[in-house]
Design a protein around this motif. Structure first.
Motif, PDB file in Angstrom:
ATOM      1  N   MET A  14      62.151 -24.818  33.611  1.00  0.00           N
ATOM      2  CA  MET A  14      61.522 -23.503  33.642  1.00  0.00           C
ATOM      3  C   MET A  14      61.148 -23.049  32.232  1.00  0.00           C
ATOM      4  O   MET A  14      60.056 -22.537  32.018  1.00  0.00           O
ATOM      5  N   LEU A  17      58.207 -24.975  31.048  1.00  0.00           N
ATOM      6  CA  LEU A  17      57.020 -24.505  31.774  1.00  0.00           C
ATOM      7  C   LEU A  17      56.528 -23.182  31.188  1.00  0.00           C
ATOM      8  O   LEU A  17      55.336 -23.012  30.918  1.00  0.00           O
ATOM      9  N   VAL A  21      52.943 -22.321  29.560  1.00  0.00           N
ATOM     10  CA  VAL A  21      52.117 -21.248  30.117  1.00  0.00           C
ATOM     11  C   VAL A  21      51.760 -20.222  29.047  1.00  0.00           C
ATOM     12  O   VAL A  21      50.609 -19.818  28.922  1.00  0.00           O
ATOM     13  N   LEU A  24      49.284 -21.567  26.661  1.00  0.00           N
ATOM     14  CA  LEU A  24      47.957 -21.555  27.277  1.00  0.00           C
ATOM     15  C   LEU A  24      47.361 -20.155  27.223  1.00  0.00           C
ATOM     16  O   LEU A  24      46.208 -19.971  26.849  1.00  0.00           O
ATOM     17  N   GLN A  25      48.189 -19.182  27.580  1.00  0.00           N
ATOM     18  CA  GLN A  25      47.710 -17.802  27.624  1.00  0.00           C
ATOM     19  C   GLN A  25      47.283 -17.318  26.240  1.00  0.00           C
ATOM     20  O   GLN A  25      46.335 -16.565  26.116  1.00  0.00           O
ATOM     21  N   ASP A  27      46.082 -19.108  23.983  1.00  0.00           N
ATOM     22  CA  ASP A  27      45.066 -20.033  23.458  1.00  0.00           C
ATOM     23  C   ASP A  27      45.584 -20.853  22.298  1.00  0.00           C
ATOM     24  O   ASP A  27      44.910 -21.022  21.289  1.00  0.00           O
ATOM     25  N   ILE A  29      46.700 -23.922  22.805  1.00  0.00           N
ATOM     26  CA  ILE A  29      46.610 -25.336  23.166  1.00  0.00           C
ATOM     27  C   ILE A  29      45.160 -25.798  23.008  1.00  0.00           C
ATOM     28  O   ILE A  29      44.237 -25.190  23.544  1.00  0.00           O
ATOM     29  N   VAL A  31      41.952 -28.639  23.007  1.00  0.00           N
ATOM     30  CA  VAL A  31      41.369 -29.486  24.047  1.00  0.00           C
ATOM     31  C   VAL A  31      42.043 -30.860  24.067  1.00  0.00           C
ATOM     32  O   VAL A  31      42.261 -31.440  25.125  1.00  0.00           O
ATOM     33  N   LEU A  34      45.151 -30.579  26.012  1.00  0.00           N
ATOM     34  CA  LEU A  34      45.042 -29.732  27.203  1.00  0.00           C
ATOM     35  C   LEU A  34      45.434 -30.479  28.482  1.00  0.00           C
ATOM     36  O   LEU A  34      46.310 -30.045  29.230  1.00  0.00           O
ATOM     37  N   VAL A  38      48.681 -29.683  30.818  1.00  0.00           N
ATOM     38  CA  VAL A  38      48.495 -29.217  32.191  1.00  0.00           C
ATOM     39  C   VAL A  38      49.190 -30.171  33.162  1.00  0.00           C
ATOM     40  O   VAL A  38      49.851 -29.752  34.116  1.00  0.00           O
ATOM     41  N   ALA A  41      52.836 -29.458  32.936  1.00  0.00           N
ATOM     42  CA  ALA A  41      53.171 -28.185  33.591  1.00  0.00           C
ATOM     43  C   ALA A  41      53.207 -28.362  35.108  1.00  0.00           C
ATOM     44  O   ALA A  41      54.118 -27.869  35.785  1.00  0.00           O
ATOM     45  N   ILE A  45      56.360 -27.747  37.581  1.00  0.00           N
ATOM     46  CA  ILE A  45      56.307 -26.853  38.753  1.00  0.00           C
ATOM     47  C   ILE A  45      56.789 -27.600  39.987  1.00  0.00           C
ATOM     48  O   ILE A  45      57.594 -27.089  40.773  1.00  0.00           O
TER      49      ILE A  45
END
Lengths: 65, 406
Positions: A14, A17, A21, A24-25, A27, A29, A31, A34, A38, A41, A45
């Motif tokens: 968790m 993760l 997250v 990512l939010q 920005d 990370i 390209v 990426l 992902v 992640a 999950i």
């Protein structure tokens, strides 16, 4: 640091993760990483969901006694 | 001096006594020994000062008188006529030549005995209060579940059977383990037998969750044993919680006051224990419900976090890629514009240079009226290059001509 799934528990999964997250939010990370992030992640999950499902099943067993 | 035979003496005493005690009189005393023979009751009356007996007298109640007294004041008579009781009796002083002096009891005042008992009960209560023994047993924590019960009662008491049946028939299906310790629950022996059983139970204290003292119904004065200091102190300091159900409606005994909980009847004690266990079971059920509720909540919260993360993963990478390709597009446009500007700028630069170049060209200079002088095809730029007789070539806008320097 990347961990193998053997060392993983719900909490570490968790927190890893969450850090992906939030990166990512925010920005943070690029390209280049990426798709790898992902993928990781999604894997985390899936792992967490599996754990939750297992706990739920166990608890149903326990509480139905 | 005249010599009397014993009979003569006693006959004389009889006459003296009969003369002086023609009427019955009220006497207060304590009952020493008491016994029944052929329906008649024989007692020793005492008066003590501390532990010393300062007066003693034999007394009797004839069967016929006892029946009459019982009819007048009720069965309480049986409770009053016990060893150790303080009594007020109405008696005739009787002297018999052979059997000597005896008080023949004719009536009993029960209020005197009850009052005395009340006083000694109050004294005991204040003593227990001073010793902080009231409430001491009540302060003992009850185990969560009461199952192993030590019972002091009389084997023959209806109360004990009621108690057992009531526990066994509880509607929750609880099982109980009762351990019976017999003690008389009426009369003088109660104090001794009950304290002896308390000591027995104390030896096996770890085997029990609580102690129950019960008996069936009975007259009020029957309860005197439950107001004795030794019993009350032993119960107050007992290391198990003690529940009493000694079957009385109005008055509370001192034993009830020092017990953990006092109930009216043996069945009430059984109910109390059952309810205590019900409480525990419902708190367990409560916990189970809470755990289920918490778990459901927790799982859905955690699931929500995962779903949110999943949603994020669905749009965020695409967003990043969109943004990057948008950036690339912008760069392309920028590069194109930049290039065009650069080219335009270079072009105008070249045009300017061309203009300057054409302005400074030989032809336009010649047109503006300048001329070029050459000597031996080399442009002359200084007067010191020229000497007399030198042939020079002068170029003008419309052609060249030769000249000679003077």
């Amino acid at each position: 640091m990347k961990k193998t799934n053997n060392d993983l528990n719900y909490e570490t999964a968790m927190s890893e993760l969450q850090s992906i997250v939030s990166a990512l939010q925010n920005d943070e990370i690029g390209v280049d990483e990426l798709s790898e992030k992902v993928k990781r992640a999604t894997e985390l999950i899936r792992f967490c969901r599996e754990k939750l499902r297992k706990v739920e099943e166990d608890m149903e067993d326990v509480l139905s006694v | 001096l005249k010599t009397y035979s014993l009979y003569e003496l006693n006959e004389f005493l009889l006459r003296v006594i009969a003369l002086n005690f023609s009427e019955p009189l009220w006497v207060t005393a304590e009952i020493g020994q008491i016994g029944v023979s052929q329906g008649h009751t024989y007692l020793d009356l005492l008066q003590k000062e501390g532990d010393t007996i300062i007066a003693q007298q034999r007394a009797a109640i004839w069967a016929v008188d006892l029946r009459r007294i019982k009819n007048n004041i009720g069965s309480i008579v049986q409770d009053i006529l016990q060893e150790g009781m303080e009594v007020k009796i109405k008696a005739r002083v009787n002297f018999h030549e052979r059997y000597g002096l005896k008080l023949i009891i004719d009536d009993i005042d029960p209020t005197y005995t009850i009052g005395k008992l009340q006083i000694s009960k109050q004294q005991l209560i204040s003593e227990l209060q001073k010793l902080q023994l009231i409430g001491k047993n009540a302060a003992l924590p009850l185990p969560s579940v009461i199952q192993r019960i030590a019972v002091i009662s009389s084997e023959t008491a209806a109360g004990w059977q009621d108690f057992k049946n009531h526990l066994r028939e509880n509607m929750y299906g609880y099982t109980f383990e009762t351990h019976f310790f017999h003690s008389t629950m009426q009369g003088n022996a109660v104090e001794k037998e009950l304290t002896a059983q308390l000591i027995n139970i104390q030896k096996d204290i770890h085997r029990f969750d609580c102690l129950v003292i019960i008996r069936g119904g009975g007259a009020k004065l029957d309860l005197v044993a439950f107001d004795t200091p030794s019993v009350c102190k032993a119960v107050a300091t007992f290391s198990l919680p003690v529940f009493t159900g000694i079957g009385h409606e109005i008055d509370q005994t001192v034993l009830d006051m020092v017990a953990h909980s006092s109930l009216k009847t043996p069945t009430a004690v059984a109910d109390f224990i059952i309810q205590h266990n019900v409480q525990f079971e419902s708190s367990v059920n409560e916990s189970a419900r809470f755990i289920q509720f918490y778990l459901k909540n927790r799982l859905s919260t955690e699931g929500g976090v995962l779903t949110k993360a999943e949603d994020m993963l669905k749009y965020k990478p695409a967003q990043i890629l969109d943004f990057q390709s948008f950036n690339l597009k912008n760069y392309t446009i920028f590069l194109k514009q930049h290039l065009q500007q650069k080219i335009k700028f270079e072009k105008s630069q070249i045009e300017n240079l061309e203009k300057i170049a054409s302005f400074l060209s030989v032809e336009s200079t010649l047109k503006r009226g300048f001329s070029i002088i050459r000597k031996n095809s080399k442009i002359v730029q200084s007067k010191f290059e020229l000497h007399a007789e030198d042939i020079i070539e002068i170029e003008l806008k419309d052609g060249a001509t030769s000249s000679k320097i003077l």
